[in-house]
Write an enzyme that holds these catalytic residues in place. Structure first.
Site, PDB file in Angstrom:
ATOM      1  N   TYR A  31     -20.471 -24.551  -7.929  1.00 40.52           N
ATOM      2  CA  TYR A  31     -20.511 -23.583  -6.825  1.00 40.52           C
ATOM      3  C   TYR A  31     -19.094 -23.197  -6.417  1.00 40.52           C
ATOM      4  O   TYR A  31     -18.794 -22.015  -6.182  1.00 40.52           O
ATOM      5  CB  TYR A  31     -21.259 -24.185  -5.633  1.00 40.52           C
ATOM      6  CG  TYR A  31     -21.168 -23.346  -4.377  1.00 40.52           C
ATOM      7  CD1 TYR A  31     -21.936 -22.194  -4.228  1.00 40.52           C
ATOM      8  CD2 TYR A  31     -20.306 -23.703  -3.337  1.00 40.52           C
ATOM      9  CE1 TYR A  31     -21.842 -21.410  -3.085  1.00 40.52           C
ATOM     10  CE2 TYR A  31     -20.209 -22.931  -2.193  1.00 40.52           C
ATOM     11  CZ  TYR A  31     -20.974 -21.790  -2.075  1.00 40.52           C
ATOM     12  OH  TYR A  31     -20.879 -21.012  -0.938  1.00 40.52           O
ATOM     13  N   GLN A 134     -13.978 -15.198  10.328  1.00 42.53           N
ATOM     14  CA  GLN A 134     -14.468 -14.128   9.453  1.00 42.53           C
ATOM     15  C   GLN A 134     -15.932 -13.845   9.710  1.00 42.53           C
ATOM     16  O   GLN A 134     -16.764 -14.756   9.662  1.00 42.53           O
ATOM     17  CB  GLN A 134     -14.286 -14.492   7.982  1.00 42.53           C
ATOM     18  CG  GLN A 134     -14.855 -13.428   7.030  1.00 42.53           C
ATOM     19  CD  GLN A 134     -14.744 -13.809   5.582  1.00 42.53           C
ATOM     20  OE1 GLN A 134     -13.748 -13.526   4.933  1.00 42.53           O
ATOM     21  NE2 GLN A 134     -15.762 -14.467   5.059  1.00 42.53           N
ATOM     22  N   HIS A 282     -13.184 -11.232  -3.440  1.00 39.81           N
ATOM     23  CA  HIS A 282     -14.046 -12.382  -3.138  1.00 39.81           C
ATOM     24  C   HIS A 282     -13.892 -13.470  -4.199  1.00 39.81           C
ATOM     25  O   HIS A 282     -14.856 -14.167  -4.552  1.00 39.81           O
ATOM     26  CB  HIS A 282     -15.508 -11.938  -3.042  1.00 39.81           C
ATOM     27  CG  HIS A 282     -16.295 -12.683  -1.990  1.00 39.81           C
ATOM     28  ND1 HIS A 282     -16.409 -12.251  -0.692  1.00 39.81           N
ATOM     29  CD2 HIS A 282     -17.001 -13.834  -2.049  1.00 39.81           C
ATOM     30  CE1 HIS A 282     -17.154 -13.097  -0.006  1.00 39.81           C
ATOM     31  NE2 HIS A 282     -17.516 -14.071  -0.815  1.00 39.81           N
TER      32      HIS A 282
END
Length: 386
Positions: A31, A134, A282
């Site tokens: 992940y 964020q 990202h």
């Protein structure tokens, strides 16, 4: 300033990655470590940063290297900060708190994600109100307003709005591992946990990771399937200019947009009165067909560096990478995976150790080329084709 915590057993990022992989379950490492689709942009991000070259000036008088950098009215001790990472507590229990404390004590910025595993209030307490926040823009404006009000009450100096998640990235590893949002435990995952007892014990102590910021807004008793549907429904709204305008009116602190990759969005950010952009893709986790963040930066900087504060994350791993990125025009840099590798490898000491590595590496590069401050690194950039 905090005395640097440095462990010579792990002098480089490869050492931390290897140690992290041995300490956490495979599903958690994948992940953290993976991108989307075929990982094309994940690898381009770092490899294309490393195409940037610096030229040394050896015969000039050498002055001491200073890493201090001013950003939005605060002087930080280094030109890098900690990027927001979702589900941090899955990777290593308590990691948001560990990294927030390290950031505060070492005077660098820490950004908390909406889908992290700690609360705005807890991170604000640790950082004495210096942490940035964020925002994943919710579909409902009422939820947006509630979360922003919490960030304001917690004295967050900077609100970062995320632009590059109109959809959740297609990540084959996470799908195979049952981590497609939300996580679910398969027999394979359970066996992996049994093989990582240190991680398992710490998880038992800390509790199962969950979306702590969003808990007050979730219906009670959601099973995994219903939690997944809640997340999909809650964050299905694409960010656009009309959604940013009320945030700019509401937020009195510094407002930054993250996920910028092109001139059109940069011009919109300037037009909307934002204070800064973070050029980012990202970390290669959303658009495998996109360009690397460093190439986006190299297009944006010449046109807009005098009009808005330009920062970058995605692909930056080491001190030399920080130097290359700042030399390419970024005023500040952020890293997510780098710090999570450190915490996964070393637990509570991982944040301080990673900061120490990055400072040592960056200082060495700057001293080697004859640069005294990060802002001067652009002078040492090798201009290709010149």
């Amino acid at each position: 300033m905090k005395t640097q915590s440095y462990d010579p057993r792990y002098p480089g990022m490869d050492d931390l990655i290897k140690k992290a992989k041995s300490r956490i379950p495979k599903f958690a490492f994948e992940y953290l470590d993976g991108g989307c689709n075929e990982d094309v942009n994940l690898y381009k991000n770092t490899s294309e940063i490393r195409e940037v070259e610096l030229i040394p000036n050896y015969l000039t008088k050498q002055q001491p290297v200073h890493l201090k950098t001013e950003l939005f009215g605060h002087t930080y001790d280094a030109p890098f900060g900690i990027s927001p990472v979702g589900l941090q507590g899955l990777i290593w229990p308590g990691s948001p708190e560990i990294l927030a404390r390290s950031a505060f004590e070492n005077n660098i910025p820490f950004i908390l994600s909406t889908v992290s595993t700690s609360t705005i209030e807890r991170i604000s307490e640790i950082t004495e109100g210096r942490a940035w926040y964020q925002l994943y823009h919710p579909a409902e404006n009422s939820l947006r307003d509630k979360i922003i009000q919490r960030a304001e009450a917690a004295h967050c100096p900077v609100l970062v709005i995320l632009s590059d998640v109109p959809t959740f990235g297609y990540r084959p590893r996470d799908i195979r591992n049952g981590l497609a949002m939300p996580p679910r435990m398969t027999l394979r995952n359970i066996l992996q946990i049994m093989g990582r007892p240190h991680w398992a014990v710490n998880t038992l102590i800390q509790g199962q990771p969950s979306f702590q910021i969003l808990k007050p807004y979730m219906p009670k008793g959601l099973n995994m399937q219903k939690l997944g549907a809640f997340m999909d429904a809650t964050f299905n709204g694409k960010l656009d200019e009309e959604k940013i305008k009320p945030i700019r009116d509401m937020w009195k602190g510094k407002l930054v947009i993250k996920g910028i990759a092109g001139e059109q969005d940069t011009e919109a950010a300037i037009r909307l009165g934002l204070d800064g952009i973070i050029v980012s893709n990202h970390g290669g986790r959303q658009l495998d067909a996109g360009e690397s963040a460093i190439h986006s930066l190299q297009r944006i900087v010449p046109k807009y560096k005098d009009k808005i504060t330009i920062m970058m994350d995605s692909g930056i791993r080491t001190g030399p990478d920080i130097a290359r990125t700042i030399a390419s025009g970024a005023q500040f840099t952020f890293m997510g995976r780098t710090f999570m590798y450190g915490v996964a490898a070393m637990g509570k000491n991982g944040g301080d150790h990673t900061i120490a590595i990055l400072k040592k590496q960056l200082t060495q590069v700057m001293a080697q080329v004859g640069c005294n401050t990060p802002a001067e690194l652009e002078r040492y950039l090798v201009k290709k084709g010149a």
